[in-house]
Design a protein around this motif. Sequence first.
Motif, PDB file in Angstrom:
ATOM      1  N   UNK A 118       0.831  -1.211   0.000  1.00  0.00           N
ATOM      2  CA  UNK A 118       0.000   0.000   0.000  1.00  0.00           C
ATOM      3  C   UNK A 118       0.862   1.256   0.000  1.00  0.00           C
ATOM      4  N   UNK A 119       1.678   1.423   1.043  1.00  0.00           N
ATOM      5  CA  UNK A 119       2.494   2.636   1.152  1.00  0.00           C
ATOM      6  C   UNK A 119       3.615   2.415   2.163  1.00  0.00           C
ATOM      7  N   UNK A 120       4.786   2.955   1.854  1.00  0.00           N
ATOM      8  CA  UNK A 120       5.886   2.964   2.822  1.00  0.00           C
ATOM      9  C   UNK A 120       5.638   4.128   3.772  1.00  0.00           C
ATOM     10  N   UNK A 121       5.530   3.810   5.051  1.00  0.00           N
ATOM     11  CA  UNK A 121       5.262   4.844   6.058  1.00  0.00           C
ATOM     12  C   UNK A 121       6.514   5.651   6.348  1.00  0.00           C
ATOM     13  N   UNK A 122       7.616   4.957   6.601  1.00  0.00           N
ATOM     14  CA  UNK A 122       8.833   5.652   7.002  1.00  0.00           C
ATOM     15  C   UNK A 122      10.044   4.765   6.769  1.00  0.00           C
ATOM     16  N   UNK A 123      11.169   5.410   6.598  1.00  0.00           N
ATOM     17  CA  UNK A 123      12.439   4.698   6.570  1.00  0.00           C
ATOM     18  C   UNK A 123      13.323   5.281   7.657  1.00  0.00           C
ATOM     19  N   UNK A 124      14.263   4.475   8.104  1.00  0.00           N
ATOM     20  CA  UNK A 124      15.108   4.885   9.224  1.00  0.00           C
ATOM     21  C   UNK A 124      16.385   4.071   9.224  1.00  0.00           C
ATOM     22  N   UNK A 125      17.440   4.600   9.812  1.00  0.00           N
ATOM     23  CA  UNK A 125      18.603   3.746  10.002  1.00  0.00           C
ATOM     24  C   UNK A 125      18.331   2.721  11.087  1.00  0.00           C
ATOM     25  N   UNK A 126      19.107   1.674  11.089  1.00  0.00           N
ATOM     26  CA  UNK A 126      19.296   0.937  12.317  1.00  0.00           C
ATOM     27  C   UNK A 126      20.428   1.626  13.057  1.00  0.00           C
ATOM     28  N   UNK A 127      20.511   1.376  14.337  1.00  0.00           N
ATOM     29  CA  UNK A 127      21.550   2.003  15.142  1.00  0.00           C
ATOM     30  C   UNK A 127      22.185   0.954  16.047  1.00  0.00           C
ATOM     31  N   UNK A 128      23.490   1.033  16.179  1.00  0.00           N
ATOM     32  CA  UNK A 128      24.215   0.166  17.094  1.00  0.00           C
ATOM     33  C   UNK A 128      24.291   0.890  18.426  1.00  0.00           C
ATOM     34  N   UNK A 129      23.683   0.281  19.448  1.00  0.00           N
ATOM     35  CA  UNK A 129      23.648   0.905  20.775  1.00  0.00           C
ATOM     36  C   UNK A 129      24.390   0.039  21.782  1.00  0.00           C
ATOM     37  N   UNK A 130      24.851   0.689  22.852  1.00  0.00           N
ATOM     38  CA  UNK A 130      25.588  -0.025  23.893  1.00  0.00           C
ATOM     39  C   UNK A 130      25.102   0.393  25.266  1.00  0.00           C
ATOM     40  N   UNK A 131      25.284  -0.479  26.220  1.00  0.00           N
ATOM     41  CA  UNK A 131      25.028  -0.136  27.619  1.00  0.00           C
ATOM     42  C   UNK A 131      25.870   1.081  27.992  1.00  0.00           C
ATOM     43  N   UNK A 202      23.646  -3.875  21.002  1.00  0.00           N
ATOM     44  CA  UNK A 202      22.532  -4.386  20.202  1.00  0.00           C
ATOM     45  C   UNK A 202      22.364  -3.517  18.972  1.00  0.00           C
ATOM     46  N   UNK A 203      21.658  -4.067  17.986  1.00  0.00           N
ATOM     47  CA  UNK A 203      21.241  -3.297  16.825  1.00  0.00           C
ATOM     48  C   UNK A 203      19.729  -3.145  16.900  1.00  0.00           C
ATOM     49  N   UNK A 204      19.253  -1.936  16.612  1.00  0.00           N
ATOM     50  CA  UNK A 204      17.822  -1.660  16.719  1.00  0.00           C
ATOM     51  C   UNK A 204      17.441  -0.654  15.649  1.00  0.00           C
ATOM     52  N   UNK A 205      16.145  -0.585  15.327  1.00  0.00           N
ATOM     53  CA  UNK A 205      15.657   0.507  14.496  1.00  0.00           C
ATOM     54  C   UNK A 205      15.789   1.787  15.311  1.00  0.00           C
ATOM     55  N   UNK A 206      16.280   2.835  14.710  1.00  0.00           N
ATOM     56  CA  UNK A 206      16.537   4.078  15.442  1.00  0.00           C
ATOM     57  C   UNK A 206      15.324   4.619  16.200  1.00  0.00           C
ATOM     58  N   UNK A 218      21.243   4.805  26.898  1.00  0.00           N
ATOM     59  CA  UNK A 218      22.022   4.011  25.949  1.00  0.00           C
ATOM     60  C   UNK A 218      23.029   4.904  25.258  1.00  0.00           C
ATOM     61  N   UNK A 219      24.152   4.319  24.846  1.00  0.00           N
ATOM     62  CA  UNK A 219      25.125   5.013  24.013  1.00  0.00           C
ATOM     63  C   UNK A 219      24.913   4.604  22.561  1.00  0.00           C
ATOM     64  N   UNK A 220      24.822   5.573  21.665  1.00  0.00           N
ATOM     65  CA  UNK A 220      24.717   5.285  20.232  1.00  0.00           C
ATOM     66  C   UNK A 220      26.127   5.245  19.654  1.00  0.00           C
ATOM     67  N   UNK A 221      26.524   4.083  19.155  1.00  0.00           N
ATOM     68  CA  UNK A 221      27.864   3.947  18.591  1.00  0.00           C
ATOM     69  C   UNK A 221      27.900   4.319  17.111  1.00  0.00           C
ATOM     70  N   UNK A 222      26.846   3.980  16.368  1.00  0.00           N
ATOM     71  CA  UNK A 222      26.841   4.304  14.947  1.00  0.00           C
ATOM     72  C   UNK A 222      25.528   3.959  14.291  1.00  0.00           C
ATOM     73  N   UNK A 223      25.197   4.660  13.203  1.00  0.00           N
ATOM     74  CA  UNK A 223      24.004   4.357  12.411  1.00  0.00           C
ATOM     75  C   UNK A 223      24.421   3.572  11.174  1.00  0.00           C
ATOM     76  N   UNK A 224      23.470   2.840  10.615  1.00  0.00           N
ATOM     77  CA  UNK A 224      23.786   1.895   9.536  1.00  0.00           C
ATOM     78  C   UNK A 224      23.627   2.471   8.131  1.00  0.00           C
ATOM     79  N   UNK A 225      23.110   3.699   8.026  1.00  0.00           N
ATOM     80  CA  UNK A 225      22.936   4.313   6.710  1.00  0.00           C
ATOM     81  C   UNK A 225      24.273   4.866   6.202  1.00  0.00           C
ATOM     82  N   UNK A 226      24.393   5.103   4.872  1.00  0.00           N
ATOM     83  CA  UNK A 226      25.661   5.595   4.328  1.00  0.00           C
ATOM     84  C   UNK A 226      26.020   7.005   4.804  1.00  0.00           C
TER      85      UNK A 226
END
Length: 324
Positions: A118-131, A202-206, A218-226
Motif C-alpha cells: 500500500x504505502x511505505x510509512x517511514x524509513x530509518x537507520x538501524x543504530x548500534x547501541x551499547x550499555x 545491540x542493533x535496533x531501528x533508530x 544508551x550510548x549510540x555507537x553508529x548508524x547503519x545508513x551511508x
Amino acid sequence: MKKRMTLSLMGAGLLIAFAGAAHAAYPDRAVTVVVPYPPGGTTDILARIVSAKLTGKLGQTFVVENKPGASGMIGTQAVARAKPDGYTIMMGTIGTHGTNAAVYKNVLYDTVKDFNPVVIIASTPNVMVANKNAPYNTVAEFLEYARKHPGEVNFGSTSMGGSPHMSGELLKAQAGIDIVHVPFQGGGPMLNAVIGGQIPVAFDNLPSSAGHIQSGNLKALGVTTPQRWPSFKDVPTIAESGVPGYEVQAWFGILAPAGTPTDIVNKLNKSISDIITDDADIQKQLATMGAMHTPNTPEQFSKLITDEVQKWTEVVEKNNMEKL
C-alpha cells in the motif's frame, strides 16, 4: 435472445456499480492493523501513530493488534490468509518482506505474491547501541575490544533474520570480528536487556532507541545508513567508523492481502500520505524518532520489496550464511 443479453449486460453493469459504491464507502466498520511484533518496538509505535490518525480521518476505528512470533512470520501469515477486503492490513518491515525470504528455509508466506503493498510509512537507520557503562564509546573502540575478546561479546537484535540481526551479521562479515547473536522477541525486551546490562550491545531501528539515546540510558555507537541521519547528526555512520561500504536501511509500510481491490489500496495510500505530509504533529513525531517519510506509490513499494529480497539473498550467499 437480444433482450435477454441486454438484461444480462444491465445486470452486470449494476453489479459493477454496486461494487464500486461499496468500495467508495470503505471503511464502514473497524479495520484491524496487524503488527507482527510485540508492543514497544518501532513497528508497533509507527502503527499506532498512523492508526490513530486514520481513525480520525476516515471515521472508523483502526485497531492495532500485535501478533508476534517466528520473526514476524506468524502475524504476516495471518494477514496473507485474511479476506482481501481492506479490513485486515498490516505494518510490514524490511524483516517481514525482505530479509526473512533470504534468511529462512521455510517462510510461511510468499513475500511478493501474497500481498498488495500500500504505502511505505517511514524509513530509518538501524543504530548500534551499547550499555551506558560499556568499555567503548565508538564503533572503532568496539571493534578493537571485540578483536581482543573473540567469541565473548554478545549482540542483541529484535528477532532472528530481521534487519537488526542482519546489521550485526553484516558487521561481523565486513569487519572480521567474532561476536555472538542473541535474539529477542521485539525491540522492547531487547532494549531492556541492554539498559539492564544483560547484553552489552545491540542493533535496533533508530525510532525505538531514540528516546533512550537522548536520555542517556544508551550510548549510540553508529548508524547503519551511508550518511549521518538528519535528526541524529552527532552519531557517526558505521561506514565512516572503520567499516567502509557498510549499509543497512530499515523501512516500515502498510500492506494488504493479495486481491484487495485497487481502489481500497489507493484510498489507503492517499489517506496515509496526506496524513503524514499535512500533519505537522506526525512529522515532528517521526523526526524526533529518527524516521523519515517520502511520498510513494504502491508500485514503488512493490519494487522495493522485490529489490530487498534480491539484495539480502545475495548477502546470505556471499557470506555463506546457513539458512535458519
